[in-house]
Design a protein around this motif. Structure first.
Motif, PDB file in Angstrom:
ATOM      1  N   LEU A 169       0.823  -1.203   0.000  1.00  0.00           N
ATOM      2  CA  LEU A 169       0.000   0.000   0.000  1.00  0.00           C
ATOM      3  C   LEU A 169       0.857   1.254   0.000  1.00  0.00           C
ATOM      4  O   LEU A 169       1.918   1.298   0.593  1.00  0.00           O
ATOM      5  CB  LEU A 169      -0.912   0.019   1.223  1.00  0.00           C
ATOM      6  CG  LEU A 169      -1.953  -1.075   1.255  1.00  0.00           C
ATOM      7  CD1 LEU A 169      -2.715  -1.006   2.572  1.00  0.00           C
ATOM      8  CD2 LEU A 169      -2.894  -0.975   0.099  1.00  0.00           C
ATOM      9  N   LEU A 170       0.349   2.264  -0.656  1.00  0.00           N
ATOM     10  CA  LEU A 170       0.965   3.584  -0.634  1.00  0.00           C
ATOM     11  C   LEU A 170       0.126   4.436   0.291  1.00  0.00           C
ATOM     12  O   LEU A 170      -1.077   4.544   0.128  1.00  0.00           O
ATOM     13  CB  LEU A 170       0.961   4.185  -2.041  1.00  0.00           C
ATOM     14  CG  LEU A 170       1.373   5.630  -2.193  1.00  0.00           C
ATOM     15  CD1 LEU A 170       2.838   5.778  -1.779  1.00  0.00           C
ATOM     16  CD2 LEU A 170       1.180   6.087  -3.611  1.00  0.00           C
ATOM     17  N   ILE A 171       0.759   5.020   1.306  1.00  0.00           N
ATOM     18  CA  ILE A 171       0.027   5.806   2.288  1.00  0.00           C
ATOM     19  C   ILE A 171       0.309   7.276   2.023  1.00  0.00           C
ATOM     20  O   ILE A 171       1.454   7.678   1.892  1.00  0.00           O
ATOM     21  CB  ILE A 171       0.445   5.421   3.715  1.00  0.00           C
ATOM     22  CG1 ILE A 171       0.133   3.943   3.950  1.00  0.00           C
ATOM     23  CG2 ILE A 171      -0.256   6.306   4.730  1.00  0.00           C
ATOM     24  CD1 ILE A 171       0.628   3.436   5.273  1.00  0.00           C
ATOM     25  N   HIS A 213       6.719  10.485   9.831  1.00  0.00           N
ATOM     26  CA  HIS A 213       6.511   9.047  10.027  1.00  0.00           C
ATOM     27  C   HIS A 213       6.802   8.250   8.766  1.00  0.00           C
ATOM     28  O   HIS A 213       6.725   7.031   8.775  1.00  0.00           O
ATOM     29  CB  HIS A 213       5.077   8.774  10.474  1.00  0.00           C
ATOM     30  CG  HIS A 213       4.694   9.552  11.682  1.00  0.00           C
ATOM     31  ND1 HIS A 213       5.268   9.332  12.917  1.00  0.00           N
ATOM     32  CD2 HIS A 213       3.816  10.565  11.859  1.00  0.00           C
ATOM     33  CE1 HIS A 213       4.750  10.171  13.792  1.00  0.00           C
ATOM     34  NE2 HIS A 213       3.870  10.933  13.174  1.00  0.00           N
ATOM     35  N   PHE A 214       7.103   8.931   7.676  1.00  0.00           N
ATOM     36  CA  PHE A 214       7.367   8.277   6.396  1.00  0.00           C
ATOM     37  C   PHE A 214       8.853   7.967   6.298  1.00  0.00           C
ATOM     38  O   PHE A 214       9.621   8.688   5.673  1.00  0.00           O
ATOM     39  CB  PHE A 214       6.924   9.173   5.233  1.00  0.00           C
ATOM     40  CG  PHE A 214       5.450   9.419   5.212  1.00  0.00           C
ATOM     41  CD1 PHE A 214       4.597   8.536   4.577  1.00  0.00           C
ATOM     42  CD2 PHE A 214       4.907  10.516   5.859  1.00  0.00           C
ATOM     43  CE1 PHE A 214       3.230   8.749   4.559  1.00  0.00           C
ATOM     44  CE2 PHE A 214       3.550  10.739   5.858  1.00  0.00           C
ATOM     45  CZ  PHE A 214       2.703   9.853   5.210  1.00  0.00           C
ATOM     46  N   LEU A 215       9.248   6.914   6.969  1.00  0.00           N
ATOM     47  CA  LEU A 215      10.653   6.551   7.028  1.00  0.00           C
ATOM     48  C   LEU A 215      10.888   5.301   6.186  1.00  0.00           C
ATOM     49  O   LEU A 215      10.182   4.300   6.346  1.00  0.00           O
ATOM     50  CB  LEU A 215      11.068   6.314   8.483  1.00  0.00           C
ATOM     51  CG  LEU A 215      10.864   7.512   9.416  1.00  0.00           C
ATOM     52  CD1 LEU A 215      11.157   7.117  10.853  1.00  0.00           C
ATOM     53  CD2 LEU A 215      11.719   8.688   8.980  1.00  0.00           C
ATOM     54  N   ALA A 230       5.003  -0.872   7.147  1.00  0.00           N
ATOM     55  CA  ALA A 230       3.860  -0.010   6.849  1.00  0.00           C
ATOM     56  C   ALA A 230       2.958   0.156   8.064  1.00  0.00           C
ATOM     57  O   ALA A 230       2.401   1.230   8.291  1.00  0.00           O
ATOM     58  CB  ALA A 230       3.070  -0.566   5.669  1.00  0.00           C
ATOM     59  N   ALA A 231       2.812  -0.885   8.869  1.00  0.00           N
ATOM     60  CA  ALA A 231       1.945  -0.797  10.050  1.00  0.00           C
ATOM     61  C   ALA A 231       2.467   0.257  11.033  1.00  0.00           C
ATOM     62  O   ALA A 231       1.687   0.974  11.649  1.00  0.00           O
ATOM     63  CB  ALA A 231       1.835  -2.156  10.740  1.00  0.00           C
ATOM     64  N   SER A 232       3.789   0.377  11.169  1.00  0.00           N
ATOM     65  CA  SER A 232       4.317   1.381  12.092  1.00  0.00           C
ATOM     66  C   SER A 232       4.141   2.778  11.520  1.00  0.00           C
ATOM     67  O   SER A 232       3.938   3.731  12.267  1.00  0.00           O
ATOM     68  CB  SER A 232       5.781   1.111  12.421  1.00  0.00           C
ATOM     69  OG  SER A 232       6.612   1.350  11.313  1.00  0.00           O
ATOM     70  N   VAL A 233       4.185   2.910  10.202  1.00  0.00           N
ATOM     71  CA  VAL A 233       3.922   4.208   9.584  1.00  0.00           C
ATOM     72  C   VAL A 233       2.482   4.605   9.877  1.00  0.00           C
ATOM     73  O   VAL A 233       2.194   5.715  10.308  1.00  0.00           O
ATOM     74  CB  VAL A 233       4.191   4.177   8.062  1.00  0.00           C
ATOM     75  CG1 VAL A 233       3.753   5.478   7.409  1.00  0.00           C
ATOM     76  CG2 VAL A 233       5.662   3.911   7.784  1.00  0.00           C
TER      77      VAL A 233
END
Length: 142
Positions: free
Chosen positions: A11-13, A34-36, A41-44
């Motif tokens: 997924l792209l968030i 948060h985009f590290l 992805a769940a931690s983002v």
């Protein structure tokens, strides 16, 4: 569970909320806020609590709107989506087909370019352009 991890991984968030106005710094080799890079992805997504954001699955042309608490509040099925509703309505179906399948909408909103047929009781709405469905939306039922 495996498919859930695959979906999260692909997924792209995108953040929908505006920035706080503070200077925004993209750190080389790391990312921004948060985009590290190299983060699960769940931690983002967890780090975005308090902000509204979209999760996109471009290969299917599907989006989910996530609220500030991290709950999906709307699923959007866009022009390239190949599926259909349980009653056979798909992108490109006519407004007449929608009403034959679902009856009269609870309400209709009209703008200069589109009509929105809202079905509150079943949690479904259809965006209509040129008498054809161009987006199917499943909002959270309140």
């Amino acid at each position: 569970m495996k498919s859930q991890h695959w979906i999260i991984a692909t997924l792209l968030i995108i953040v929908v909320a505006g920035s706080s106005g503070a200077e925004e710094v993209v750190r080389e080799g790391a990312g921004w806020r948060h985009f590290l890079v190299n983060s699960p992805a769940a931690s983002v997504a967890q780090g975005l609590k308090g902000e509204r954001f979209l999760i996109q699955l471009p290969s299917q042309d599907v989006e989910c709107l996530v609220n500030e608490e991290g709950t999906v509040v709307e699923a959007r099925f866009n022009k390239a989506f190949k599926g259909a509703t349980s009653k056979g309505i798909r992108i490109g179906s006519s407004e007449e087909d929608v009403e034959k399948a679902y009856g009269k909408p609870s309400s209709v909103e009209t703008s200069t370019k589109a009509r929105k047929l809202i079905y509150n009781g079943i949690g479904m709405l259809f965006w209509i352009t040129d008498n054809k469905v161009n987006q199917i939306v499943v909002p959270i039922i309140r």
